[in-house]
Design a protein around this motif. Structure first.
Motif, PDB file in Angstrom:
ATOM      1  N   ALA A  34       0.838  -1.200   0.000  1.00 23.11           N
ATOM      2  CA  ALA A  34       0.000   0.000   0.000  1.00 23.11           C
ATOM      3  C   ALA A  34       0.877   1.255   0.000  1.00 23.11           C
ATOM      4  O   ALA A  34       0.585   2.242  -0.694  1.00 23.11           O
ATOM      5  N   HIS A  35       1.974   1.213   0.737  1.00 25.24           N
ATOM      6  CA  HIS A  35       2.908   2.346   0.733  1.00 25.24           C
ATOM      7  C   HIS A  35       3.556   2.496  -0.635  1.00 25.24           C
ATOM      8  O   HIS A  35       3.696   3.610  -1.158  1.00 25.24           O
ATOM      9  N   ALA A  36       3.971   1.371  -1.226  1.00 25.57           N
ATOM     10  CA  ALA A  36       4.636   1.429  -2.530  1.00 25.57           C
ATOM     11  C   ALA A  36       3.690   1.958  -3.610  1.00 25.57           C
ATOM     12  O   ALA A  36       4.122   2.653  -4.541  1.00 25.57           O
ATOM     13  N   ALA A  37       2.408   1.632  -3.509  1.00 25.78           N
ATOM     14  CA  ALA A  37       1.450   2.097  -4.508  1.00 25.78           C
ATOM     15  C   ALA A  37       1.326   3.615  -4.514  1.00 25.78           C
ATOM     16  O   ALA A  37       1.028   4.218  -5.546  1.00 25.78           O
ATOM     17  N   ASP A  38       1.577   4.257  -3.376  1.00 26.96           N
ATOM     18  CA  ASP A  38       1.468   5.717  -3.275  1.00 26.96           C
ATOM     19  C   ASP A  38       2.805   6.424  -3.443  1.00 26.96           C
ATOM     20  O   ASP A  38       2.859   7.652  -3.380  1.00 26.96           O
ATOM     21  N   HIS A  39       3.895   5.663  -3.612  1.00 26.26           N
ATOM     22  CA  HIS A  39       5.225   6.271  -3.691  1.00 26.26           C
ATOM     23  C   HIS A  39       6.027   5.699  -4.859  1.00 26.26           C
ATOM     24  O   HIS A  39       7.223   5.416  -4.741  1.00 26.26           O
ATOM     25  N   GLY A  40       5.385   5.528  -5.991  1.00 21.19           N
ATOM     26  CA  GLY A  40       6.106   5.085  -7.177  1.00 21.19           C
ATOM     27  C   GLY A  40       6.754   3.735  -7.034  1.00 21.19           C
ATOM     28  O   GLY A  40       7.888   3.532  -7.496  1.00 21.19           O
ATOM     29  N   ARG A  41       6.088   2.794  -6.397  1.00 18.17           N
ATOM     30  CA  ARG A  41       6.549   1.413  -6.182  1.00 18.17           C
ATOM     31  C   ARG A  41       7.759   1.327  -5.258  1.00 18.17           C
ATOM     32  O   ARG A  41       8.380   0.269  -5.153  1.00 18.17           O
ATOM     33  N   VAL A  42       8.100   2.395  -4.556  1.00 25.24           N
ATOM     34  CA  VAL A  42       9.264   2.404  -3.664  1.00 25.24           C
ATOM     35  C   VAL A  42       8.824   2.030  -2.249  1.00 25.24           C
ATOM     36  O   VAL A  42       7.890   2.620  -1.705  1.00 25.24           O
ATOM     37  N   PHE A  43       9.515   1.063  -1.661  1.00 26.85           N
ATOM     38  CA  PHE A  43       9.249   0.677  -0.286  1.00 26.85           C
ATOM     39  C   PHE A  43       9.907   1.679   0.672  1.00 26.85           C
ATOM     40  O   PHE A  43      10.795   2.439   0.271  1.00 26.85           O
ATOM     41  N   PRO A  44       9.506   1.692   1.944  1.00 26.02           N
ATOM     42  CA  PRO A  44      10.172   2.567   2.924  1.00 26.02           C
ATOM     43  C   PRO A  44      11.665   2.289   2.991  1.00 26.02           C
ATOM     44  O   PRO A  44      12.110   1.151   2.816  1.00 26.02           O
ATOM     45  N   ALA A  45      12.428   3.330   3.274  1.00 28.28           N
ATOM     46  CA  ALA A  45      13.877   3.176   3.325  1.00 28.28           C
ATOM     47  C   ALA A  45      14.311   2.293   4.486  1.00 28.28           C
ATOM     48  O   ALA A  45      15.301   1.564   4.387  1.00 28.28           O
ATOM     49  N   SER A  46      13.583   2.342   5.604  1.00 28.44           N
ATOM     50  CA  SER A  46      13.922   1.517   6.764  1.00 28.44           C
ATOM     51  C   SER A  46      12.650   1.245   7.557  1.00 28.44           C
ATOM     52  O   SER A  46      11.590   1.789   7.267  1.00 28.44           O
ATOM     53  N   ASP A  47      12.795   0.406   8.567  1.00 30.15           N
ATOM     54  CA  ASP A  47      11.647   0.092   9.427  1.00 30.15           C
ATOM     55  C   ASP A  47      11.569   1.011  10.637  1.00 30.15           C
ATOM     56  O   ASP A  47      10.794   0.762  11.561  1.00 30.15           O
ATOM     57  N   GLN A  48      12.372   2.082  10.642  1.00 29.91           N
ATOM     58  CA  GLN A  48      12.379   3.020  11.757  1.00 29.91           C
ATOM     59  C   GLN A  48      11.553   4.265  11.484  1.00 29.91           C
ATOM     60  O   GLN A  48      11.421   5.114  12.369  1.00 29.91           O
ATOM     61  N   GLY A  49      11.022   4.398  10.273  1.00 26.44           N
ATOM     62  CA  GLY A  49      10.249   5.576   9.930  1.00 26.44           C
ATOM     63  C   GLY A  49       8.816   5.484  10.425  1.00 26.44           C
ATOM     64  O   GLY A  49       8.408   4.542  11.105  1.00 26.44           O
ATOM     65  N   THR A  50       8.045   6.498  10.036  1.00 29.75           N
ATOM     66  CA  THR A  50       6.636   6.572  10.451  1.00 29.75           C
ATOM     67  C   THR A  50       5.685   6.242   9.300  1.00 29.75           C
ATOM     68  O   THR A  50       4.481   6.428   9.431  1.00 29.75           O
ATOM     69  N   GLU A  51       6.225   5.769   8.176  1.00 32.62           N
ATOM     70  CA  GLU A  51       5.357   5.482   7.033  1.00 32.62           C
ATOM     71  C   GLU A  51       4.393   4.338   7.318  1.00 32.62           C
ATOM     72  O   GLU A  51       3.273   4.318   6.825  1.00 32.62           O
ATOM     73  N   ILE A  52       4.823   3.375   8.125  1.00 31.78           N
ATOM     74  CA  ILE A  52       4.019   2.196   8.441  1.00 31.78           C
ATOM     75  C   ILE A  52       3.897   2.110   9.959  1.00 31.78           C
ATOM     76  O   ILE A  52       4.855   2.383  10.687  1.00 31.78           O
ATOM     77  N   ALA A  53       2.727   1.730  10.429  1.00 32.43           N
ATOM     78  CA  ALA A  53       2.475   1.637  11.868  1.00 32.43           C
ATOM     79  C   ALA A  53       3.479   0.687  12.525  1.00 32.43           C
ATOM     80  O   ALA A  53       3.780  -0.377  11.976  1.00 32.43           O
ATOM     81  N   PRO A  54       4.028   1.049  13.694  1.00 28.07           N
ATOM     82  CA  PRO A  54       5.013   0.180  14.359  1.00 28.07           C
ATOM     83  C   PRO A  54       4.507  -1.228  14.630  1.00 28.07           C
ATOM     84  O   PRO A  54       5.285  -2.179  14.629  1.00 28.07           O
ATOM     85  N   ALA A  55       3.202  -1.382  14.868  1.00 26.87           N
ATOM     86  CA  ALA A  55       2.667  -2.718  15.166  1.00 26.87           C
ATOM     87  C   ALA A  55       2.821  -3.670  13.991  1.00 26.87           C
ATOM     88  O   ALA A  55       2.898  -4.885  14.180  1.00 26.87           O
ATOM     89  N   ARG A  56       2.860  -3.137  12.754  1.00 24.16           N
ATOM     90  CA  ARG A  56       2.989  -3.995  11.571  1.00 24.16           C
ATOM     91  C   ARG A  56       4.362  -4.641  11.490  1.00 24.16           C
ATOM     92  O   ARG A  56       4.536  -5.670  10.843  1.00 24.16           O
ATOM     93  N   TRP A  57       5.369  -4.034  12.122  1.00 21.52           N
ATOM     94  CA  TRP A  57       6.722  -4.593  12.055  1.00 21.52           C
ATOM     95  C   TRP A  57       6.948  -5.695  13.081  1.00 21.52           C
ATOM     96  O   TRP A  57       7.924  -6.428  13.000  1.00 21.52           O
ATOM     97  N   LYS A  58       6.062  -5.832  14.063  1.00 16.27           N
ATOM     98  CA  LYS A  58       6.275  -6.789  15.143  1.00 16.27           C
ATOM     99  C   LYS A  58       5.895  -8.199  14.715  1.00 16.27           C
ATOM    100  O   LYS A  58       4.906  -8.400  14.028  1.00 16.27           O
ATOM    101  N   VAL A  59       6.701  -9.157  15.171  1.00 17.88           N
ATOM    102  CA  VAL A  59       6.437 -10.554  14.865  1.00 17.88           C
ATOM    103  C   VAL A  59       5.389 -11.096  15.825  1.00 17.88           C
ATOM    104  O   VAL A  59       4.991 -10.431  16.785  1.00 17.88           O
ATOM    105  N   LEU A  60       4.944 -12.319  15.578  1.00 24.29           N
ATOM    106  CA  LEU A  60       3.950 -12.951  16.430  1.00 24.29           C
ATOM    107  C   LEU A  60       4.545 -13.248  17.806  1.00 24.29           C
ATOM    108  O   LEU A  60       5.682 -13.683  17.922  1.00 24.29           O
ATOM    109  N   GLY A  61       3.757 -13.022  18.859  1.00 26.24           N
ATOM    110  CA  GLY A  61       4.207 -13.312  20.214  1.00 26.24           C
ATOM    111  C   GLY A  61       4.413 -12.054  21.034  1.00 26.24           C
ATOM    112  O   GLY A  61       4.160 -10.935  20.588  1.00 26.24           O
ATOM    113  N   ASP A  62       4.886 -12.261  22.253  1.00 22.91           N
ATOM    114  CA  ASP A  62       5.078 -11.164  23.196  1.00 22.91           C
ATOM    115  C   ASP A  62       6.540 -10.731  23.310  1.00 22.91           C
ATOM    116  O   ASP A  62       6.903 -10.025  24.248  1.00 22.91           O
ATOM    117  N   SER A  63       7.376 -11.157  22.387  1.00 24.05           N
ATOM    118  CA  SER A  63       8.798 -10.814  22.475  1.00 24.05           C
ATOM    119  C   SER A  63       9.063  -9.352  22.165  1.00 24.05           C
ATOM    120  O   SER A  63      10.066  -8.782  22.601  1.00 24.05           O
TER     121      SER A  63
END
Length: 226
Positions: free
Chosen positions: A140-169
């Motif tokens: 969804a981010h790439a569709a709005d930014h010329g097929r470019v993914f976020p530069a890193s997982d530290q930005g605010t483009e994608i909600a932090p919860a989406r980066w978390k793996v399954l579990g309570d770690s």
């Protein structure tokens, strides 16, 4: 004239000076406040529904006593306490039948890790589903930014919860930035080491596979080698 000048001054927006203190709730406190507000609103709505239904029923059954809104609130509260008692008895019976099988996790309970194998089919599919949710957010981010993914997982483009793996770690997917959607078959994101040797990996072409970590590393180094 003086009144007009005073009115203009009062209507002009104030300018905030740098360094002024700003107070806000933490993320956890905000979530709890939202949960409490939702519960109170739902409680009032249910009470209104009970009150309205009682008044409607009283039109046909005149022997029923009048019910005020305060009494409706008390009735819903008492019914909630009764349901809580029943659920507590069920939870107690469950613990008596399977002693040691459940452990406390916050305000709820969950199966002990020894009784919940990490490689079960159900857990494997849940882990894949979490990676698929990240895939949807990335595309969804790439569709709005010329097929470019976020530069890193530290930005605010994608909600932090989406980066978390399954579990309570609290651990995040390992992300390989600087790529474009459907441009290569490089690994884009994959699970960290807590899941062992076999991990789910998302490729830049949208494919999701479960591969050993050695194969993931080979895919990364093969593309980087000229």
């Amino acid at each position: 004239m003086r009144k007009s000048a005073l009115a203009v001054v009062l209507l002009m927006p104030a300018v905030a000076l740098a360094g002024m203190p700003h107070f806000s709730l933490t993320e956890l406190a905000s979530e709890r406040l939202e949960a409490i507000s939702f519960f109170l609103a739902l409680y009032v709505l249910v009470s209104l529904g009970v009150w309205g239904l009682w008044r409607r029923l009283r039109r046909d059954v005149t022997r029923l006593p009048a019910l005020s809104f305060g009494s409706a609130l008390a009735m819903v509260f008492l019914l909630g306490l009764a349901l809580q008692l029943v659920l507590s008895m069920i939870a107690g019976g469950r613990e008596l039948m399977t002693p040691g099988a459940w452990e406390k996790s916050g305000v709820t309970h969950r199966l002990a890790p020894t009784l919940l194998p990490s490689d079960s089919e159900l857990v494997l599919q849940a882990r894949r589903q979490r990676l698929d949710e990240l895939r949807l957010a990335l595309w969804a981010h790439a569709a709005d930014h010329g097929r470019v993914f976020p530069a890193s997982d530290q930005g605010t483009e994608i909600a932090p919860a989406r980066w978390k793996v399954l579990g309570d770690s609290g651990m995040h997917f390992i992300y390989v930035g600087g790529q474009k959607a459907d441009e290569s078959s490089l690994p884009l994101a994959y699970e960290p080491g807590i899941f062992g040797r076999e991990r789910w990996v998302l490729f830049a072409n949208g494919d999701i596979q479960r591969l050993p970590i050695e194969a993931i590393h080979r895919a990364l180094t093969a593309e980087a080698t000229p």
